[in-house]
Motif scaffolding. Sequence first.
Motif, mmCIF file in Angstrom:
data_model
loop_
_atom_site.group_PDB
_atom_site.id
_atom_site.type_symbol
_atom_site.label_atom_id
_atom_site.label_comp_id
_atom_site.label_asym_id
_atom_site.label_seq_id
_atom_site.Cartn_x
_atom_site.Cartn_y
_atom_site.Cartn_z
ATOM 1 N N ILE A 6 39.403 47.734 51.604
ATOM 2 C CA ILE A 6 40.766 47.366 51.926
ATOM 3 C C ILE A 6 41.526 47.221 50.613
ATOM 4 O O ILE A 6 40.999 46.679 49.641
ATOM 5 C CB ILE A 6 40.797 46.067 52.760
ATOM 6 C CG1 ILE A 6 42.201 45.787 53.285
ATOM 7 C CG2 ILE A 6 40.242 44.891 52.003
ATOM 8 C CD1 ILE A 6 42.235 44.713 54.368
ATOM 9 N N ASP A 7 42.719 47.744 50.571
ATOM 10 C CA ASP A 7 43.557 47.605 49.387
ATOM 11 C C ASP A 7 44.110 46.188 49.402
ATOM 12 O O ASP A 7 45.102 45.903 50.068
ATOM 13 C CB ASP A 7 44.677 48.645 49.423
ATOM 14 C CG ASP A 7 45.567 48.607 48.197
ATOM 15 O OD1 ASP A 7 45.655 47.545 47.535
ATOM 16 O OD2 ASP A 7 46.187 49.636 47.898
ATOM 17 N N SER A 8 43.442 45.289 48.714
ATOM 18 C CA SER A 8 43.785 43.877 48.786
ATOM 19 C C SER A 8 45.198 43.579 48.289
ATOM 20 O O SER A 8 45.870 42.710 48.837
ATOM 21 C CB SER A 8 42.754 43.023 48.044
ATOM 22 O OG SER A 8 42.650 43.419 46.702
ATOM 23 N N GLU A 9 45.671 44.306 47.293
ATOM 24 C CA GLU A 9 47.039 44.084 46.801
ATOM 25 C C GLU A 9 48.067 44.514 47.844
ATOM 26 O O GLU A 9 49.035 43.813 48.103
ATOM 27 C CB GLU A 9 47.266 44.813 45.474
ATOM 28 C CG GLU A 9 46.559 44.178 44.302
ATOM 29 C CD GLU A 9 46.954 42.723 44.091
ATOM 30 O OE1 GLU A 9 48.164 42.403 44.118
ATOM 31 O OE2 GLU A 9 46.042 41.895 43.908
ATOM 32 N N ASP A 74 32.057 54.926 44.466
ATOM 33 C CA ASP A 74 33.467 55.256 44.294
ATOM 34 C C ASP A 74 34.392 54.055 44.355
ATOM 35 O O ASP A 74 35.556 54.171 44.055
ATOM 36 C CB ASP A 74 33.923 56.259 45.366
ATOM 37 C CG ASP A 74 33.255 57.597 45.219
ATOM 38 O OD1 ASP A 74 32.679 57.854 44.138
ATOM 39 O OD2 ASP A 74 33.305 58.386 46.174
ATOM 40 N N HIS A 75 33.880 52.878 44.706
ATOM 41 C CA HIS A 75 34.737 51.716 44.905
ATOM 42 C C HIS A 75 34.532 50.641 43.840
ATOM 43 O O HIS A 75 34.492 49.466 44.131
ATOM 44 C CB HIS A 75 34.540 51.137 46.312
ATOM 45 C CG HIS A 75 33.146 50.684 46.574
ATOM 46 N ND1 HIS A 75 32.713 49.438 46.259
ATOM 47 C CD2 HIS A 75 32.089 51.323 47.121
ATOM 48 C CE1 HIS A 75 31.443 49.316 46.602
ATOM 49 N NE2 HIS A 75 31.050 50.447 47.125
ATOM 50 N N ALA A 76 34.488 51.009 42.585
ATOM 51 C CA ALA A 76 34.213 50.070 41.498
ATOM 52 C C ALA A 76 35.446 49.281 41.065
ATOM 53 O O ALA A 76 35.337 48.358 40.278
ATOM 54 C CB ALA A 76 33.644 50.816 40.299
ATOM 55 N N SER A 77 36.619 49.583 41.560
ATOM 56 C CA SER A 77 37.845 48.905 41.148
ATOM 57 C C SER A 77 37.868 47.452 41.602
ATOM 58 O O SER A 77 37.433 47.121 42.686
ATOM 59 C CB SER A 77 39.065 49.631 41.735
ATOM 60 O OG SER A 77 40.225 48.877 41.518
ATOM 61 N N GLU A 78 38.427 46.567 40.770
ATOM 62 C CA GLU A 78 38.586 45.171 41.138
ATOM 63 C C GLU A 78 39.795 44.968 42.037
ATOM 64 O O GLU A 78 39.981 43.896 42.588
ATOM 65 C CB GLU A 78 38.729 44.297 39.885
ATOM 66 C CG GLU A 78 37.468 44.249 39.060
ATOM 67 C CD GLU A 78 37.627 43.368 37.844
ATOM 68 O OE1 GLU A 78 38.539 42.524 37.830
ATOM 69 O OE2 GLU A 78 36.834 43.532 36.910
ATOM 70 N N ALA A 79 40.628 45.962 42.212
ATOM 71 C CA ALA A 79 41.837 45.840 43.019
ATOM 72 C C ALA A 79 41.550 45.862 44.508
ATOM 73 O O ALA A 79 42.401 45.560 45.300
ATOM 74 C CB ALA A 79 42.810 46.963 42.666
ATOM 75 N N VAL A 80 40.336 46.189 44.882
ATOM 76 C CA VAL A 80 39.993 46.249 46.296
ATOM 77 C C VAL A 80 38.732 45.448 46.563
ATOM 78 O O VAL A 80 37.882 45.312 45.702
ATOM 79 C CB VAL A 80 39.782 47.695 46.786
ATOM 80 C CG1 VAL A 80 41.086 48.465 46.767
ATOM 81 C CG2 VAL A 80 38.749 48.420 45.960
#
Length: 89
Positions: A6-9, A74-80
């Motif tokens: 989920i795109d938390s932002e 593929d989901h290593a970003s802290e934004a999600v």
Amino acid sequence: MATLIIDSERFKQLRAEQGLDTVQSLAAALGVDKGTASRVLNGKAAPGPHFISSVLLTFPVKFEDVFTIVSGDDHASEAVAPLELAAAS
């Protein structure tokens, strides 16, 4: 295994626009348990069909505006926040 993120932002922005600034108010708007909403938002539980459909009915968004299906790392970003979803067989 596929993972639903989920795109938390973006979701935070949508919640603010609707005045749903607490987990309790979000849970009430979605018709889900407060604990369920909290676990999904924190990435500790996968969003079930009821949670996903409630998000899509409550907010003026399409599935791909808020949720993304990725595979592997593929989901290593802290934004999600990662949310596990069983891969289709």
